[in-house]
Scaffold this active site. Structure first.
Site, PDB file in Angstrom:
ATOM      1  N   ASP A  32       0.852  -1.194   0.000  1.00  0.00           N
ATOM      2  CA  ASP A  32       0.000   0.000   0.000  1.00  0.00           C
ATOM      3  C   ASP A  32       0.887   1.244   0.000  1.00  0.00           C
ATOM      4  O   ASP A  32       1.890   1.315   0.704  1.00  0.00           O
ATOM      5  CB  ASP A  32      -0.907  -0.003   1.239  1.00  0.00           C
ATOM      6  N   ILE A  33       0.505   2.228  -0.820  1.00  0.00           N
ATOM      7  CA  ILE A  33       1.314   3.445  -0.979  1.00  0.00           C
ATOM      8  C   ILE A  33       1.262   4.333   0.269  1.00  0.00           C
ATOM      9  O   ILE A  33       2.137   5.183   0.485  1.00  0.00           O
ATOM     10  CB  ILE A  33       0.857   4.226  -2.231  1.00  0.00           C
ATOM     11  N   ASN A  88     -13.087  -3.245   1.936  1.00  0.00           N
ATOM     12  CA  ASN A  88     -14.179  -2.287   2.057  1.00  0.00           C
ATOM     13  C   ASN A  88     -15.013  -2.250   0.780  1.00  0.00           C
ATOM     14  O   ASN A  88     -14.457  -2.283  -0.313  1.00  0.00           O
ATOM     15  CB  ASN A  88     -13.594  -0.888   2.320  1.00  0.00           C
ATOM     16  N   GLN A  95     -14.425   2.438   1.306  1.00  0.00           N
ATOM     17  CA  GLN A  95     -13.772   2.157   0.020  1.00  0.00           C
ATOM     18  C   GLN A  95     -13.443   3.476  -0.679  1.00  0.00           C
ATOM     19  O   GLN A  95     -14.288   4.349  -0.803  1.00  0.00           O
ATOM     20  CB  GLN A  95     -14.691   1.295  -0.876  1.00  0.00           C
ATOM     21  N   HIS A 101     -10.278  -4.959  -3.842  1.00  0.00           N
ATOM     22  CA  HIS A 101      -8.954  -5.300  -3.301  1.00  0.00           C
ATOM     23  C   HIS A 101      -9.113  -5.727  -1.854  1.00  0.00           C
ATOM     24  O   HIS A 101     -10.055  -5.327  -1.176  1.00  0.00           O
ATOM     25  CB  HIS A 101      -7.975  -4.121  -3.403  1.00  0.00           C
ATOM     26  N   HIS A 103      -7.171  -5.896   1.878  1.00  0.00           N
ATOM     27  CA  HIS A 103      -6.064  -5.365   2.687  1.00  0.00           C
ATOM     28  C   HIS A 103      -5.507  -6.451   3.595  1.00  0.00           C
ATOM     29  O   HIS A 103      -6.267  -7.196   4.224  1.00  0.00           O
ATOM     30  CB  HIS A 103      -6.555  -4.248   3.617  1.00  0.00           C
TER      31      HIS A 103
HETATM   32  P1  5GP Z   1      -9.797   1.356   0.237  1.00  0.00           P
HETATM   33  O1  5GP Z   1      -9.930   2.614   1.044  1.00  0.00           O
HETATM   34  O2  5GP Z   1     -10.452   1.509  -1.114  1.00  0.00           O
HETATM   35  O3  5GP Z   1     -10.233   0.116   0.946  1.00  0.00           O
HETATM   36  O4  5GP Z   1      -8.244   1.164   0.026  1.00  0.00           O
HETATM   37  C1  5GP Z   1      -7.512   1.812  -0.953  1.00  0.00           C
HETATM   38  C2  5GP Z   1      -6.060   1.678  -0.588  1.00  0.00           C
HETATM   39  O5  5GP Z   1      -5.284   1.862  -1.743  1.00  0.00           O
HETATM   40  C3  5GP Z   1      -5.589   2.717   0.435  1.00  0.00           C
HETATM   41  O6  5GP Z   1      -5.052   2.068   1.580  1.00  0.00           O
HETATM   42  C4  5GP Z   1      -4.565   3.532  -0.331  1.00  0.00           C
HETATM   43  O7  5GP Z   1      -3.486   3.937   0.473  1.00  0.00           O
HETATM   44  C5  5GP Z   1      -4.137   2.581  -1.435  1.00  0.00           C
HETATM   45  N1  5GP Z   1      -3.714   3.229  -2.672  1.00  0.00           N
HETATM   46  C6  5GP Z   1      -4.348   4.232  -3.321  1.00  0.00           C
HETATM   47  N2  5GP Z   1      -3.695   4.567  -4.451  1.00  0.00           N
HETATM   48  C7  5GP Z   1      -2.622   3.739  -4.523  1.00  0.00           C
HETATM   49  C8  5GP Z   1      -1.555   3.607  -5.468  1.00  0.00           C
HETATM   50  O8  5GP Z   1      -1.458   4.320  -6.464  1.00  0.00           O
HETATM   51  N3  5GP Z   1      -0.615   2.652  -5.215  1.00  0.00           N
HETATM   52  C9  5GP Z   1      -0.703   1.843  -4.110  1.00  0.00           C
HETATM   53  N4  5GP Z   1       0.269   0.944  -3.957  1.00  0.00           N
HETATM   54  N5  5GP Z   1      -1.685   1.947  -3.194  1.00  0.00           N
HETATM   55  C10 5GP Z   1      -2.638   2.882  -3.386  1.00  0.00           C
END
Ligand code: 5GP
Ligand code: ZN
Length: 136
Positions: A32-33, A88, A95, A101, A103
């Site tokens: 994760d970034i 999420n 989300q 995806h 985590h």
């Molecule tokens: P969500 O909030 O949709 O469950 O999780 C999205 C996740 O993707 C977040 O933890 C966010 O830090 C990660 N993320 C968003 N953009 C990027 C990206 O460009 N590269 C990577 N490696 N992770 C990302």
């Protein structure tokens, strides 16, 4: 199925670089970034699915088997105390990237992750209603 504006489709295709821990025909595992903790990783299918409702059963199975392998690796290599495996669906659920995806969040003593919620109460009416609605 691919969404041209989807950042995770671009990452899955290698059009945007990512720190990749594992890759096969169906999934990619990346760091994760913006990690919650050290080692926070994401498992993304290569095919675009918006969320858990859309993901195919075959892909879902492959994601969970990959999660299990990654969890074992993390347990072996990181000094973790626990692991959250979560995903999420929908903005209200947290989300932010609308490409399914999962985590994997390694947990450490005194990390700053907060996943607490208020616990409600179960009445007979609540139980009856939901057992009627949700029994498979
Ligand atoms: P969500 O909030 O949709 O469950 O999780 C999205 C996740 O993707 C977040 O933890 C966010 O830090 C990660 N993320 C968003 N953009 C990027 C990206 O460009 N590269 C990577 N490696 N992770 C990302
Ligand atoms: Zn996508």
């Amino acid at each position: 199925m691919r969404d041209n504006n989807c950042i995770f489709c671009k990452i899955a295709k290698g059009e945007i670089p990512s720190a990749t821990l594992y890759e096969d025909d169906l999934v990619k595992v990346i760091l994760d970034i913006s990690p919650a903790t050290k080692g926070h990783a994401l498992i993304l299918p290569k095919e675009h699915y918006d969320n858990f409702y859309e993901i195919s059963e075959d892909c879902a199975k492959h994601v969970i088997v990959t999660a299990k392998k990654m969890a074992e690796k993390m347990k072996e290599q990181l000094d973790l105390e626990g692991l959250n495996v979560l995903q999420n669906n929908g903005e209200i659920a947290g989300q932010t990237v609308f490409h399914y995806h999962m985590h994997l969040i390694p947990r450490y003593k005194e990390d700053q992750v907060n996943m607490d919620w208020n616990h409600g109460e179960v009445t007979e009416e609540y139980k009856e209603d939901l057992m009627q609605k949700l029994s498979l």
